[in-house]
Write a protein that holds these residues in place. Sequence first.
Motif, mmCIF file in Angstrom:
data_model
loop_
_atom_site.group_PDB
_atom_site.id
_atom_site.type_symbol
_atom_site.label_atom_id
_atom_site.label_comp_id
_atom_site.label_asym_id
_atom_site.label_seq_id
_atom_site.Cartn_x
_atom_site.Cartn_y
_atom_site.Cartn_z
ATOM 1 N N ASP A 24 7.161 5.000 3.132
ATOM 2 C CA ASP A 24 5.791 5.048 3.639
ATOM 3 C C ASP A 24 5.624 4.108 4.834
ATOM 4 O O ASP A 24 5.947 2.915 4.739
ATOM 5 C CB ASP A 24 4.793 4.661 2.538
ATOM 6 N N ASP A 25 5.132 4.672 5.937
ATOM 7 C CA ASP A 25 4.784 3.884 7.126
ATOM 8 C C ASP A 25 5.950 3.004 7.583
ATOM 9 O O ASP A 25 5.766 1.834 7.938
ATOM 10 C CB ASP A 25 3.545 3.028 6.850
ATOM 11 N N ARG A 55 7.607 3.231 10.260
ATOM 12 C CA ARG A 55 7.529 2.930 11.697
ATOM 13 C C ARG A 55 6.889 1.573 11.947
ATOM 14 O O ARG A 55 7.248 0.874 12.903
ATOM 15 C CB ARG A 55 6.752 4.025 12.425
ATOM 16 N N ALA A 56 5.951 1.188 11.078
ATOM 17 C CA ALA A 56 5.298 -0.121 11.250
ATOM 18 C C ALA A 56 6.307 -1.252 11.104
ATOM 19 O O ALA A 56 6.204 -2.278 11.788
ATOM 20 C CB ALA A 56 4.175 -0.281 10.231
ATOM 21 N N LYS A 89 2.093 11.943 -0.231
ATOM 22 C CA LYS A 89 1.545 11.075 0.811
ATOM 23 C C LYS A 89 0.055 11.330 1.009
ATOM 24 O O LYS A 89 -0.737 10.397 1.183
ATOM 25 C CB LYS A 89 2.300 11.282 2.117
ATOM 26 N N ARG A 93 0.153 8.054 -1.306
ATOM 27 C CA ARG A 93 1.440 7.386 -1.123
ATOM 28 C C ARG A 93 1.859 6.612 -2.374
ATOM 29 O O ARG A 93 1.101 6.459 -3.319
ATOM 30 C CB ARG A 93 1.425 6.461 0.098
ATOM 31 N N ASP A 150 -8.266 2.268 11.570
ATOM 32 C CA ASP A 150 -6.886 2.582 11.919
ATOM 33 C C ASP A 150 -6.621 2.377 13.405
ATOM 34 O O ASP A 150 -5.526 1.997 13.805
ATOM 35 C CB ASP A 150 -6.559 4.039 11.548
#
Length: 458
Positions: A76-77, A79-80, A185, A189, A343
């Motif tokens: 999950d996420d 890329r962060a 998701k 998630r 966001d």
Amino acid sequence: EWSISARESGADVRYVAIVRDISERTAMEQRLYRQANFDDLTGLPNRTFLHEYLDGVLTSDHRFERFSGVLLANIDDFRAVQDSLGLAVGDSALVIVADRLRACAGPDDIVARFTGDSFAIVCMNPTQDVTAVGEAVVKAFDDPCDLGPNQIVLSVSAGVAADDGSRSTAADFLRDAGAAMNRAKQLGRSRVQVYDTQIRSMAIERFDIDTALHGALAARELFLVYQHIVDLQSGNVVGAEALLRWDRPGHGVVSPIVFVPRLEATGLIVDVGRWVLGQACADLATWQGRAQPGEARHSMSINVANRQLANGDFPDIVAATISDNDLAAEDIVLEVTESEFFDAHAPGSASIEELKRVGVRVAIDDFGTGYSSLSQMRSMRVDEIKIDKAFVDPIVDDSVGAAVVRTVARLGNHLGLTVVAEGVESAEQATLLRGMGCHLAQGYYFARPERAETSLGA
């Protein structure tokens, strides 16, 4: 590698043995095989190996004796992590993820790296509960990942396609496990979702809508309706909100709840949003041009998506559109939903500041349903908050609901913000909202959304 050949010479037979050293060639072949079938970073089998292995299992006569299903897991996420800590730390995290998945798998299971941050487990025990494996995978990330000076908390979403005999290829299993993973998701998630026919239907419907939307703007299937915004003190119409609609051939007018999220997910919202901005400003110019002498100028509220805010040229587009239609910047109110505002706080903050310099007003739409706070909005120089219909609905019969709206309105007034109530459907609601300190309101009690020629007299 060796070979023996016989040669006859009269009564004698001679044998010739030829020996070749092929160790280098064998080593090269092994290297090429590994490069083609395994992931360099994690050492796991890759997607090519996964497909070939799984197809082999499915065509085996012993399939139902040695196979129970496929699981896909996605970080999950992720890329962060890469954006904040760098690719090297991200790679180290992927190795840890691979190790934890191996620990969750059975001794005969195949664990593979499916894509960049997605992994697959082929469960090879026919009595194995694939869903239980998925739950173990999710739970395996309760503890943070220790990466030297960094403690990273990761979570994964997993989708399960159990073998029920309905699928015959690797592509079938991976497609359905992927659809279930995406559904996990969507549902929040860090969870496991089992594939069912409803998930498949939803995926097909999304694809169908996405395909149809790609040509909707050019085909002029999209159009705007406008809902009046009323001053609760005077009862006068002071503006309107532009609302996007889709008249889809063969389906009629599609609810924006269905298609707007797909515009955002596909990125089509950028082009569509630019058209909405231009059309709404043009209609506002016509509306203002027909105003009676002495009548107050009307404003236009226009919804803006996170993707639009993230585009660096969006403030310039807004300024040019306002100028092209000979409007005053303060007549335009750009609405961002509360969750999107939160966001977009980092990537969109610059755009919001630039928009304020252009002179437009900024409103937080659907207030109370997302994550922002009044202090955040004040720091971002927000001008309006729009209280969501879900909070307006119960104010007549629910004292707690009324207290919530009253508190929000009071704080909004204290911070110098215009407070707008959405979804007003009765005179009693309008009266209560006026007494609570709400300045403006919109809803079916005042007017239903109509096309420009009806609602704006354009």
